[in-house]
Design a protein around this motif. Structure first.
Motif, PDB file in Angstrom:
ATOM      1  N   ARG A 188       0.827  -1.203   0.000  1.00 18.04           N
ATOM      2  CA  ARG A 188       0.000   0.000   0.000  1.00 18.04           C
ATOM      3  C   ARG A 188       0.868   1.264   0.000  1.00 18.04           C
ATOM      4  N   GLY A 189       2.145   1.111   0.379  1.00 16.65           N
ATOM      5  CA  GLY A 189       3.059   2.249   0.341  1.00 16.65           C
ATOM      6  C   GLY A 189       3.586   2.540  -1.045  1.00 16.65           C
ATOM      7  N   ILE A 190       3.345   1.637  -2.009  1.00 16.35           N
ATOM      8  CA  ILE A 190       3.772   1.858  -3.401  1.00 16.35           C
ATOM      9  C   ILE A 190       2.753   2.782  -4.057  1.00 16.35           C
ATOM     10  N   ALA A 191       3.137   4.038  -4.260  1.00 16.09           N
ATOM     11  CA  ALA A 191       2.208   5.036  -4.808  1.00 16.09           C
ATOM     12  C   ALA A 191       2.075   4.877  -6.320  1.00 16.09           C
ATOM     13  N   VAL A 192       0.835   4.708  -6.779  1.00 17.99           N
ATOM     14  CA  VAL A 192       0.537   4.600  -8.213  1.00 17.99           C
ATOM     15  C   VAL A 192      -0.586   5.584  -8.531  1.00 17.99           C
TER      16      VAL A 192
ATOM     17  N   MET B 270       7.735  11.154 -13.283  1.00 18.24           N
ATOM     18  CA  MET B 270       9.049  11.635 -13.729  1.00 18.24           C
ATOM     19  C   MET B 270       9.992  11.853 -12.547  1.00 18.24           C
ATOM     20  N   TYR B 271       9.487  12.435 -11.456  1.00 10.96           N
ATOM     21  CA  TYR B 271      10.335  12.783 -10.316  1.00 10.96           C
ATOM     22  C   TYR B 271      10.299  11.742  -9.195  1.00 10.96           C
ATOM     23  N   GLY B 272       9.660  10.611  -9.422  1.00  6.44           N
ATOM     24  CA  GLY B 272       9.692   9.529  -8.451  1.00  6.44           C
ATOM     25  C   GLY B 272       8.679   9.647  -7.327  1.00  6.44           C
ATOM     26  N   LYS B 273       7.768  10.613  -7.404  1.00  8.93           N
ATOM     27  CA  LYS B 273       6.713  10.722  -6.390  1.00  8.93           C
ATOM     28  C   LYS B 273       5.777   9.526  -6.476  1.00  8.93           C
ATOM     29  N   TYR B 274       5.505   9.103  -7.716  1.00  4.99           N
ATOM     30  CA  TYR B 274       4.719   7.895  -7.963  1.00  4.99           C
ATOM     31  C   TYR B 274       5.607   6.896  -8.703  1.00  4.99           C
ATOM     32  N   TYR B 275       5.481   5.637  -8.341  1.00  2.00           N
ATOM     33  CA  TYR B 275       6.260   4.607  -9.031  1.00  2.00           C
ATOM     34  C   TYR B 275       5.729   4.378 -10.449  1.00  2.00           C
TER      35      TYR B 275
ATOM     36  N   ASN C 161       8.266   4.319 -13.812  1.00  2.00           N
ATOM     37  CA  ASN C 161       9.631   4.819 -13.636  1.00  2.00           C
ATOM     38  C   ASN C 161      10.478   3.674 -13.102  1.00  2.00           C
ATOM     39  N   GLU C 162      11.231   3.014 -13.989  1.00  2.00           N
ATOM     40  CA  GLU C 162      11.997   1.838 -13.597  1.00  2.00           C
ATOM     41  C   GLU C 162      13.316   2.194 -12.913  1.00  2.00           C
ATOM     42  N   LYS C 163      13.639   3.483 -12.870  1.00  2.00           N
ATOM     43  CA  LYS C 163      14.876   3.916 -12.253  1.00  2.00           C
ATOM     44  C   LYS C 163      14.789   3.912 -10.730  1.00  2.00           C
ATOM     45  N   THR C 164      13.591   4.107 -10.195  1.00  2.16           N
ATOM     46  CA  THR C 164      13.454   4.313  -8.757  1.00  2.16           C
ATOM     47  C   THR C 164      13.740   3.070  -7.935  1.00  2.16           C
ATOM     48  N   ASN C 165      13.353   1.876  -8.455  1.00 12.27           N
ATOM     49  CA  ASN C 165      13.529   0.644  -7.696  1.00 12.27           C
ATOM     50  C   ASN C 165      13.392  -0.538  -8.646  1.00 12.27           C
ATOM     51  N   ALA C 166      14.141  -1.626  -8.372  1.00 12.50           N
ATOM     52  CA  ALA C 166      14.126  -2.783  -9.278  1.00 12.50           C
ATOM     53  C   ALA C 166      12.869  -3.622  -9.115  1.00 12.50           C
ATOM     54  N   VAL C 167      12.341  -3.695  -7.878  1.00 14.70           N
ATOM     55  CA  VAL C 167      11.204  -4.577  -7.598  1.00 14.70           C
ATOM     56  C   VAL C 167       9.876  -3.858  -7.767  1.00 14.70           C
ATOM     57  N   ALA C 168       9.833  -2.557  -7.455  1.00 18.18           N
ATOM     58  CA  ALA C 168       8.571  -1.811  -7.500  1.00 18.18           C
ATOM     59  C   ALA C 168       7.844  -1.934  -8.835  1.00 18.18           C
ATOM     60  N   PRO C 169       8.536  -1.867  -9.997  1.00 19.40           N
ATOM     61  CA  PRO C 169       7.811  -2.031 -11.268  1.00 19.40           C
ATOM     62  C   PRO C 169       7.068  -3.353 -11.374  1.00 19.40           C
ATOM     63  N   LYS C 170       7.621  -4.421 -10.790  1.00 16.65           N
ATOM     64  CA  LYS C 170       6.939  -5.715 -10.834  1.00 16.65           C
ATOM     65  C   LYS C 170       5.651  -5.665 -10.009  1.00 16.65           C
TER      66      LYS C 170
END
Length: 720
Positions: free
Chosen positions: A51-55, A102-107, A138-147
């Motif tokens: 739930r902490g993963i902002a989309v 773009m700025y990583g506020k949302y994954y 934004n795949e730059k922010t974290n490796a697992v979050a995009p999955k």
């Protein structure tokens, strides 16, 4: 043996009597535990805290209208997601979403376009258009979050599919339902008209006989007219009522025809889904074949997934056949009948496959390994079923859809023909009545008119008889009852069923309540290897000579100092496992086995690492580090080994971590003793090989290393 224990006792005494050494040794015992605990705690429930993963969700859908009903899939989806706590959904506008990603506020962000509902309803129009969701990540922010965000998109896609099927089907089935109820109300009137037509048809021979008798002079004109006047009102009343009912019936059946034609895309969609399921089964069967030689538990997991997927496919095929059966009962269409037979054959194959899978699962439950041939047969069977479904799908548009449409067209053939025949009869009947009036004007003129009537009567007779025969057939086939039964089903229930035709009943084999406990075998095993590495980095593997100046033999030095390493390794295992259980509250089915197996692993790991350094010196330390790196990647401790590149899959059976982690999983999830004995047996081999290598090579390699080490010291990079 005496010197071995003397070395060990001296080490213990030196540690106890030197507070610095004691602090260092205690640190060696605790450090591996800290390594394990922090990793286990940090990964305790990552998928429960998504739930902490902002989309960001941008809903621009303007909605659409179908048969007077307003539909907005975007609004419906937004309502659903507001109550969804699995991901941190943020409902924003398009500009904010783009900037936030773009700025990583949302994954990630998901945009529902303006024409989404319009395109999703194109299924009921001539030209279909697939709607699109615009997914930005934004795949730059974290490796697992995009999955994780991709999983969120998949859930949205599934929800949209469910909403779409439920909404559109609801409208279609609601029309069916209303039509079925109206048709049932009109059925008594249809029956009454049918009886009148059949009665009229039975009177025609009598009328023809009267015309023939009169024409031949066998009866008088007066008698002839009396007979006609008696029967003609029946014909007139029958034709009038029949025309009205036939016209209404044609309107009803035209509505039903449109609804039945709309079934075609859904039948094809279910066929494609069934084919995709068989494709998944073929892949899972391949995994089962690959894993049977090393991990029967994983094989069973694959087989259970195969069973669940086959059950879903069988259910879909059964639902398709129910619809086709109703259409066949109406039409007797051979193409539809052949398709039903093909689908029944495929369903039989699926049931045979389920039996094969169940036999393989039963073998695993008995502690046996199912044969590779059996698993290959499951894989081949899935491929054959997929090919059979592909053949049906490839020919669906050219063969099946035209025949479904033909069936729908045939629904109104009776009404069309009836209406035309009655129109002909209405056209000819006034002529007959007019001729009877003229018959009173004179016998000579009457004979001419009767001649004309005699010519017209075969047309009336043919029309009336054809209509009567069609109505008899309708009554024999009970087609009206079949249509009413099909159309009167509960529209809401049918819509909900097609939207979600299968409920998944989850059977958790060896359930583990949280992700942290599931990862404990890996992190605990890893910490024990790290502990052994730290020991060889701080404590020398070569003991000093005994106080008496007696020379120590290589094997005495080897075993004497190893007892010290073993003692520290045992405390490392005790601290880390007891902390797992009592501090972190890690779940373990068999807590005692969990601790004892960790002690056993520590004994093997400490022996392996200690031997590498004792025999090869600093090169041995490097080898131990390389082994650590390889084992993290190739042991299957995090990701299933089957998803790693082939190099790591081939390496997996030769690594100590593979059997250490597997045995720890038995203690955590549920013990299969044959697997545990196998894992422990392989680790004992590593333990034995380490001793043999040390006894055979230590003296020779140490002598070679001595010159190498001295030369290295002269470089000035290490202390003398």
């Amino acid at each position: 043996m005496k010197n071995i224990f003397r070395i060990y006792k001296r080490d213990v005494k030196n540690v106890v009597s030197n507070w610095v050494a004691l602090v260092v040794v205690i640190g060696l015992m605790i450090l591996p535990a800290l390594y394990a605990w922090f990793n286990i705690k940090s990964s305790w429930d990552p998928y429960g805290n998504t739930r902490g993963i902002a989309v960001a969700l941008v809903n621009e859908d303007e909605g659409a209208e179908f048969r007077g009903k307003k539909i907005n899939v975007g609004e419906e989806l937004e309502k659903q997601l507001k109550s969804n706590k699995n991901i941190g959904w943020k409902f924003v506008d398009k500009k904010e979403a783009e900037k936030g990603v773009m700025y990583g506020k949302y994954y990630a962000s998901i945009n529902i376009p303006k024409d989404f509902s319009y395109k999703i309803l194109s299924i009921v129009r001539e030209k279909q258009q697939k709607p699109e969701l615009i997914y930005s990540v934004n795949e730059k922010t974290n490796a697992v979050a995009p999955k994780i965000t991709e999983k969120g998109v998949s859930s949205i896609q599934a929800q949209i599919g469910k909403t779409f099927v439920k909404t559109v089907n609801g409208i279609i089935f609601d029309l069916f339902n209303k039509f079925g109820i109206e048709l049932e109300k009109e059925k008594p009137q249809l029956t009454k008209v049918k009886d009148l037509i059949l009665e009229a048809d039975s009177k025609v021979p009598e009328i023809n006989k009267a015309i023939d008798e009169f024409y031949k002079g066998a009866i008088t004109l007066e008698d002839f007219i009396k007979r006609l006047e008696k029967d003609m009102p029946i014909l007139e009343e029958t034709i009038k009522k029949s025309s009205e009912v036939a016209k209404d019936g044609e309107e009803f059946l035209t509505k039903g025809k449109e609804g039945i034609k709309n079934l075609s895309p859904y039948i094809k969609q279910d066929l494609i889904m069934s084919k995709d399921i068989c494709d998944d089964v073929e892949i899972l069967a391949g995994y089962a074949v690959d894993s049977i030689s090393t991990n029967s538990v994983r094989t069973k997991e694959f087989l259970i997934k195969i069973n669940n997927k086959y059950a879903k496919a069988a259910s879909k095929i059964e639902n398709i056949n129910k619809v086709l059966e109703s259409l066949y009962n109406i039409s007797n269409n051979k193409v539809i009948y052949n398709m039903m037979n093909k689908l029944n054959t495929i369903k039989g194959r699926i049931n045979n496959q389920i039996n094969l899978v169940n036999s393989a699962i039963a073998a695993i439950d008995r502690g046996e390994k199912p044969s590779v041939d059996l698993l290959n047969n499951i894989k081949i069977g899935a491929s054959d079923i997929k090919k059979a479904l592909s053949y049906i799908i490839d020919n669906y548009d050219s063969e099946i859809i035209p025949n479904i449409n033909k069936t729908a067209d045939n629904l109104i053939v009776i009404a069309d023909n009836t209406l035309k025949l009655l129109q002909y009869a209405q056209r000819d009947l006034p002529i007959a009545q007019d001729l009877m009036g003229k018959a009173y004007k004179g016998t000579e003129k009457g004979i001419e008119d009767i001649k004309l009537l005699k010519e017209r009567m075969p047309g009336i007779e043919k029309s009336l008889h054809s209509l009567a025969e069609k109505l008899k057939k309708l009554d024999d086939d009970e087609s009206v009852n079949e249509i009413i039964k099909l159309l009167k089903n509960d529209a809401k229930k049918e819509s909900e069923f097609l939207a979600n035709p299968v409920d998944i009943k989850v059977n958790r084999v060896f359930p583990i309540p949280n992700y942290g406990s599931a990862m404990t075998p890996f992190f605990t095993t890893l910490s024990l290897w790290v502990g052994a590495l730290i020991m060889v980095s701080i404590i020398s593997v070569e003991p000093l000579v005994l106080e008496e100046g007696k020379k120590i033999k290589p094997y005495e030095a080897y075993f004497g100092r190893y007892l010290t390493f073993l003692t520290i390794g045992i405390f490392q295992a005790l601290i880390v496992t007891l902390g797992d259980i009592f501090i972190l509250k890690v779940y373990a089915v068999n807590k005692l086995l969990f601790v004892l197996y960790a002690l056993f692993i520590s004994m093997v790991f400490s022996m392996t690492v200690y031997t590498l350094v004792s025999v090869f010196g600093n090169i041995g330390k490097a080898l131990a580090v390389i082994l650590l790196v390889l084992q993290i990647s190739a042991s299957g401790g995090t990701f299933p080994i089957q998803v790693t590149p082939p190099f790591f899959q081939h390496l997996n059976p030769f690594l100590p971590f593979t059997y250490a982690i597997s045995g720890m999983r038995e203690a955590v999830g549920g013990v299969l003793w044959n697997l545990l004995y196998y894992d422990a047996g392989i680790l004992l081999i590593y333990f034995g090989v380490s001793i043999v290598v040390a006894l055979l090579l230590k003296k020779k390699i140490n002598a070679l290393n001595k010159g190498f080490v001295e030369k290295f010291k002269h470089s000035g990079l290490v202390g003398h």
